[in-house]
Design a protein around this motif. Structure first.
Motif, PDB file in Angstrom:
ATOM      1  N   HIS A 140      -3.034   1.129  -3.389  1.00  8.90           N
ATOM      2  CA  HIS A 140      -1.774   0.946  -4.113  1.00  8.90           C
ATOM      3  C   HIS A 140      -0.679   1.762  -3.441  1.00  8.90           C
ATOM      4  O   HIS A 140      -0.550   2.962  -3.653  1.00  8.90           O
ATOM      5  CB  HIS A 140      -1.945   1.348  -5.578  1.00  8.90           C
ATOM      6  CG  HIS A 140      -0.700   1.172  -6.381  1.00  8.90           C
ATOM      7  ND1 HIS A 140      -0.413   1.940  -7.495  1.00  8.90           N
ATOM      8  CD2 HIS A 140       0.349   0.319  -6.242  1.00  8.90           C
ATOM      9  CE1 HIS A 140       0.749   1.562  -7.999  1.00  8.90           C
ATOM     10  NE2 HIS A 140       1.231   0.594  -7.251  1.00  8.90           N
ATOM     11  N   PHE A 141       0.116   1.087  -2.599  1.00  5.41           N
ATOM     12  CA  PHE A 141       1.260   1.714  -1.945  1.00  5.41           C
ATOM     13  C   PHE A 141       2.418   1.814  -2.936  1.00  5.41           C
ATOM     14  O   PHE A 141       2.522   1.037  -3.884  1.00  5.41           O
ATOM     15  CB  PHE A 141       1.713   0.881  -0.740  1.00  5.41           C
ATOM     16  CG  PHE A 141       0.765   0.885   0.419  1.00  5.41           C
ATOM     17  CD1 PHE A 141       0.962   1.731   1.502  1.00  5.41           C
ATOM     18  CD2 PHE A 141      -0.326   0.018   0.450  1.00  5.41           C
ATOM     19  CE1 PHE A 141       0.090   1.725   2.576  1.00  5.41           C
ATOM     20  CE2 PHE A 141      -1.197   0.001   1.524  1.00  5.41           C
ATOM     21  CZ  PHE A 141      -0.993   0.864   2.596  1.00  5.41           C
ATOM     22  N   MET A 142       3.312   2.758  -2.695  1.00  5.54           N
ATOM     23  CA  MET A 142       4.503   2.917  -3.515  1.00  5.54           C
ATOM     24  C   MET A 142       5.705   2.270  -2.822  1.00  5.54           C
ATOM     25  O   MET A 142       5.719   2.106  -1.604  1.00  5.54           O
ATOM     26  CB  MET A 142       4.793   4.398  -3.774  1.00  5.54           C
ATOM     27  CG  MET A 142       3.634   5.161  -4.411  1.00  5.54           C
ATOM     28  SD  MET A 142       3.214   4.614  -6.083  1.00  5.54           S
ATOM     29  CE  MET A 142       1.458   4.194  -5.864  1.00  5.54           C
ATOM     30  N   ASN A 143       6.701   1.904  -3.588  1.00  2.00           N
ATOM     31  CA  ASN A 143       7.876   1.219  -3.070  1.00  2.00           C
ATOM     32  C   ASN A 143       9.057   2.179  -2.990  1.00  2.00           C
ATOM     33  O   ASN A 143       9.326   2.892  -3.971  1.00  2.00           O
ATOM     34  CB  ASN A 143       8.212   0.052  -4.016  1.00  2.00           C
ATOM     35  CG  ASN A 143       9.291  -0.853  -3.488  1.00  2.00           C
ATOM     36  OD1 ASN A 143       9.513  -0.939  -2.287  1.00  2.00           O
ATOM     37  ND2 ASN A 143       9.976  -1.535  -4.379  1.00  2.00           N
ATOM     38  N   PRO A 144       9.786   2.247  -1.845  1.00  5.48           N
ATOM     39  CA  PRO A 144       9.617   1.484  -0.602  1.00  5.48           C
ATOM     40  C   PRO A 144       8.492   2.058   0.266  1.00  5.48           C
ATOM     41  O   PRO A 144       8.429   3.268   0.491  1.00  5.48           O
ATOM     42  CB  PRO A 144      10.977   1.619   0.082  1.00  5.48           C
ATOM     43  CG  PRO A 144      11.558   2.889  -0.458  1.00  5.48           C
ATOM     44  CD  PRO A 144      11.035   3.041  -1.851  1.00  5.48           C
ATOM     45  N   ILE A 147       8.700   4.666   3.240  1.00  6.06           N
ATOM     46  CA  ILE A 147       9.238   5.989   2.896  1.00  6.06           C
ATOM     47  C   ILE A 147       8.306   6.787   1.992  1.00  6.06           C
ATOM     48  O   ILE A 147       8.078   7.979   2.212  1.00  6.06           O
ATOM     49  CB  ILE A 147      10.617   5.836   2.220  1.00  6.06           C
ATOM     50  CG1 ILE A 147      11.622   5.223   3.206  1.00  6.06           C
ATOM     51  CG2 ILE A 147      11.119   7.171   1.686  1.00  6.06           C
ATOM     52  CD1 ILE A 147      12.941   4.863   2.590  1.00  6.06           C
ATOM     53  N   MET A 148       7.763   6.140   0.975  1.00  8.58           N
ATOM     54  CA  MET A 148       6.988   6.866  -0.035  1.00  8.58           C
ATOM     55  C   MET A 148       5.634   7.319   0.526  1.00  8.58           C
ATOM     56  O   MET A 148       4.907   6.522   1.124  1.00  8.58           O
ATOM     57  CB  MET A 148       6.785   5.991  -1.264  1.00  8.58           C
ATOM     58  CG  MET A 148       8.084   5.591  -1.947  1.00  8.58           C
ATOM     59  SD  MET A 148       8.960   7.013  -2.617  1.00  8.58           S
ATOM     60  CE  MET A 148       8.055   7.238  -4.145  1.00  8.58           C
ATOM     61  N   PRO A 149       5.257   8.590   0.325  1.00  6.49           N
ATOM     62  CA  PRO A 149       4.067   9.139   0.982  1.00  6.49           C
ATOM     63  C   PRO A 149       2.731   8.857   0.287  1.00  6.49           C
ATOM     64  O   PRO A 149       1.671   9.038   0.884  1.00  6.49           O
ATOM     65  CB  PRO A 149       4.341  10.647   0.986  1.00  6.49           C
ATOM     66  CG  PRO A 149       5.207  10.871  -0.216  1.00  6.49           C
ATOM     67  CD  PRO A 149       6.059   9.637  -0.341  1.00  6.49           C
ATOM     68  N   LEU A 150       2.768   8.418  -0.973  1.00  5.77           N
ATOM     69  CA  LEU A 150       1.531   8.278  -1.744  1.00  5.77           C
ATOM     70  C   LEU A 150       0.873   6.908  -1.570  1.00  5.77           C
ATOM     71  O   LEU A 150       1.552   5.884  -1.530  1.00  5.77           O
ATOM     72  CB  LEU A 150       1.825   8.484  -3.235  1.00  5.77           C
ATOM     73  CG  LEU A 150       0.668   8.203  -4.208  1.00  5.77           C
ATOM     74  CD1 LEU A 150      -0.456   9.222  -4.030  1.00  5.77           C
ATOM     75  CD2 LEU A 150       1.163   8.183  -5.640  1.00  5.77           C
ATOM     76  N   VAL A 151      -0.463   6.919  -1.480  1.00  2.00           N
ATOM     77  CA  VAL A 151      -1.263   5.706  -1.633  1.00  2.00           C
ATOM     78  C   VAL A 151      -2.405   6.024  -2.592  1.00  2.00           C
ATOM     79  O   VAL A 151      -3.233   6.898  -2.305  1.00  2.00           O
ATOM     80  CB  VAL A 151      -1.834   5.190  -0.295  1.00  2.00           C
ATOM     81  CG1 VAL A 151      -2.644   3.913  -0.526  1.00  2.00           C
ATOM     82  CG2 VAL A 151      -0.729   4.920   0.714  1.00  2.00           C
ATOM     83  N   GLU A 152      -2.433   5.344  -3.729  1.00  2.00           N
ATOM     84  CA  GLU A 152      -3.578   5.486  -4.638  1.00  2.00           C
ATOM     85  C   GLU A 152      -4.745   4.688  -4.059  1.00  2.00           C
ATOM     86  O   GLU A 152      -4.602   3.497  -3.768  1.00  2.00           O
ATOM     87  CB  GLU A 152      -3.240   4.929  -6.023  1.00  2.00           C
ATOM     88  CG  GLU A 152      -2.448   5.855  -6.901  1.00  2.00           C
ATOM     89  CD  GLU A 152      -2.257   5.296  -8.304  1.00  2.00           C
ATOM     90  OE1 GLU A 152      -2.561   6.011  -9.265  1.00  2.00           O
ATOM     91  OE2 GLU A 152      -1.802   4.146  -8.441  1.00  2.00           O
ATOM     92  N   ILE A 153      -5.879   5.337  -3.894  1.00  2.00           N
ATOM     93  CA  ILE A 153      -7.085   4.667  -3.393  1.00  2.00           C
ATOM     94  C   ILE A 153      -8.017   4.474  -4.578  1.00  2.00           C
ATOM     95  O   ILE A 153      -8.475   5.446  -5.193  1.00  2.00           O
ATOM     96  CB  ILE A 153      -7.789   5.495  -2.303  1.00  2.00           C
ATOM     97  CG1 ILE A 153      -6.795   5.887  -1.189  1.00  2.00           C
ATOM     98  CG2 ILE A 153      -8.972   4.714  -1.739  1.00  2.00           C
ATOM     99  CD1 ILE A 153      -6.234   4.732  -0.424  1.00  2.00           C
ATOM    100  N   LYS A 176       0.395   8.811   5.380  1.00  2.00           N
ATOM    101  CA  LYS A 176       0.461   8.841   3.920  1.00  2.00           C
ATOM    102  C   LYS A 176      -0.570   9.828   3.360  1.00  2.00           C
ATOM    103  O   LYS A 176      -1.479  10.270   4.061  1.00  2.00           O
ATOM    104  CB  LYS A 176       0.175   7.442   3.341  1.00  2.00           C
ATOM    105  CG  LYS A 176       1.038   6.322   3.907  1.00  2.00           C
ATOM    106  CD  LYS A 176       2.488   6.465   3.534  1.00  2.00           C
ATOM    107  CE  LYS A 176       3.294   5.260   3.954  1.00  2.00           C
ATOM    108  NZ  LYS A 176       4.750   5.452   3.712  1.00  2.00           N
ATOM    109  N   THR A 177      -0.425  10.117   2.078  1.00  2.64           N
ATOM    110  CA  THR A 177      -1.381  10.976   1.388  1.00  2.64           C
ATOM    111  C   THR A 177      -2.235  10.118   0.454  1.00  2.64           C
ATOM    112  O   THR A 177      -1.715   9.557  -0.515  1.00  2.64           O
ATOM    113  CB  THR A 177      -0.655  12.059   0.566  1.00  2.64           C
ATOM    114  OG1 THR A 177       0.144  12.860   1.438  1.00  2.64           O
ATOM    115  CG2 THR A 177      -1.660  12.946  -0.163  1.00  2.64           C
ATOM    116  N   PRO A 178      -3.539   9.988   0.733  1.00  3.83           N
ATOM    117  CA  PRO A 178      -4.412   9.224  -0.155  1.00  3.83           C
ATOM    118  C   PRO A 178      -4.845  10.049  -1.353  1.00  3.83           C
ATOM    119  O   PRO A 178      -5.186  11.233  -1.206  1.00  3.83           O
ATOM    120  CB  PRO A 178      -5.613   8.892   0.737  1.00  3.83           C
ATOM    121  CG  PRO A 178      -5.678  10.026   1.710  1.00  3.83           C
ATOM    122  CD  PRO A 178      -4.265  10.505   1.911  1.00  3.83           C
TER     123      PRO A 178
END
Length: 283
Positions: A140-144, A147-153, A176-178
């Motif tokens: 789950h990437f964040m928008n935009p 730019i956004m550093p978070l990815v929910e795994i 990114k930061t998982p």
């Protein structure tokens, strides 16, 4: 072995952002959508984003051209046969996503990882549409996205440790930061964010305050960079409604009941920025 070839399904705002981010890490990317005009719009969004980076001195014209060359636009589903990873960024409807995953299961190599950018739907349920549930995972990437550093795994019930570790490694490679979360409705981000947005819409619905006032309170009083009403327009009111319905159905708790005003705006086609009108008007 590191993933080198990926396909992104869906050339909208999220899909094109994911494709750009993958290509920026040096990967070969195929960007798929149903018709050529939609894919071309996705490529144009990527080009516009890269032009902004060039104008700010964060990349060069040569690097921009090289990156665009790594993204191949396609409308043929069979073109993803050699992908090592497929990231689905289709509309937030379970039946749509399950149909895509079932087709991918037949087309892709046996070891291909199938990831979903879903913002609230069950990864376990998506995996059940395939014969490779251990290779199915949520990203789950964040928008935009660029730019956004978070990815929910998100791990489904059968997602293997090897699949998780590969996606975790890839996420770090993307810069990114998982963050690992369990497979529950809305995961973490939208289980917290969407009820806040829904409650903000209720304050408008009940006549407590106008949208501008609600957003001012949250920006000036709570130090939010964007007010919840403006954020809902940015995300898309249809997406907000779909997530709230997933939470409401998944937990059966009235605190997740979508605001009737949110539902009415979606029925009217007032979906926010992407349609030019939501709680605010956009030129």
């Amino acid at each position: 072995m590191a993933i080198q070839k990926a396909t992104v399904i869906g050339a909208g705002q999220m899909g094109s952002g994911i494709a750009q981010t993958l290509a920026q890490s040096g990967m070969e990317v195929t960007l798929y959508d149903l018709d050529r005009s939609t894919v071309d719009r996705g490529i144009k969004m990527i080009s516009t984003s890269l032009n902004r980076l060039v104008s700010k001195g964060k990349t060069t014209d040569e690097q921009r051209s090289q990156l665009l060359e790594r993204i191949v636009p396609v409308t043929d589903f069979d073109s993803m046969q050699e992908a090592e990873l497929v990231i689905e960024a289709a509309p937030e409807r379970m039946e749509t996503k399950q149909r895509i995953f079932a087709e991918l299961d037949q087309i892709c190599m046996p070891h291909t990882i199938l990831a979903s950018n879903t913002s609230s739907l069950s990864i376990t349920e998506l995996g059940s549409a395939t014969n490779r549930a251990s290779f199915v995972i949520g990203m789950h990437f964040m928008n935009p996205v660029p730019i956004m550093p978070l990815v929910e795994i998100i791990r489904g019930l059968e997602t293997s440790d090897e699949t998780f570790e590969k996606i975790q490694h890839l996420t770090h490679k993307l810069g990114k930061t998982p963050v690992e979360v369990k497979d529950f409705p809305g995961f973490v981000s939208n289980r917290i964010l969407m009820p806040m947005i829904n409650e903000a819409i209720y304050t408008v619905y009940e006549g407590v305050a106008e949208p501008e006032a609600v957003d001012q309170v949250m920006k000036l009083g709570m130090n939010h960079p964007m007010g919840p009403i403006a954020l809902a327009d940015f995300i898309g009111l249809d997406t907000c409604l779909a997530i709230m319905e997933t939470l409401y159905l998944g937990f059966g708790d009235s605190k997740y009941r979508p605001c009737p005003l949110l539902r009415k705006y979606v029925q009217a086609g007032w979906l926010g920025r992407k349609t030019g009108r939501g709680f605010y008007r956009y030129s």
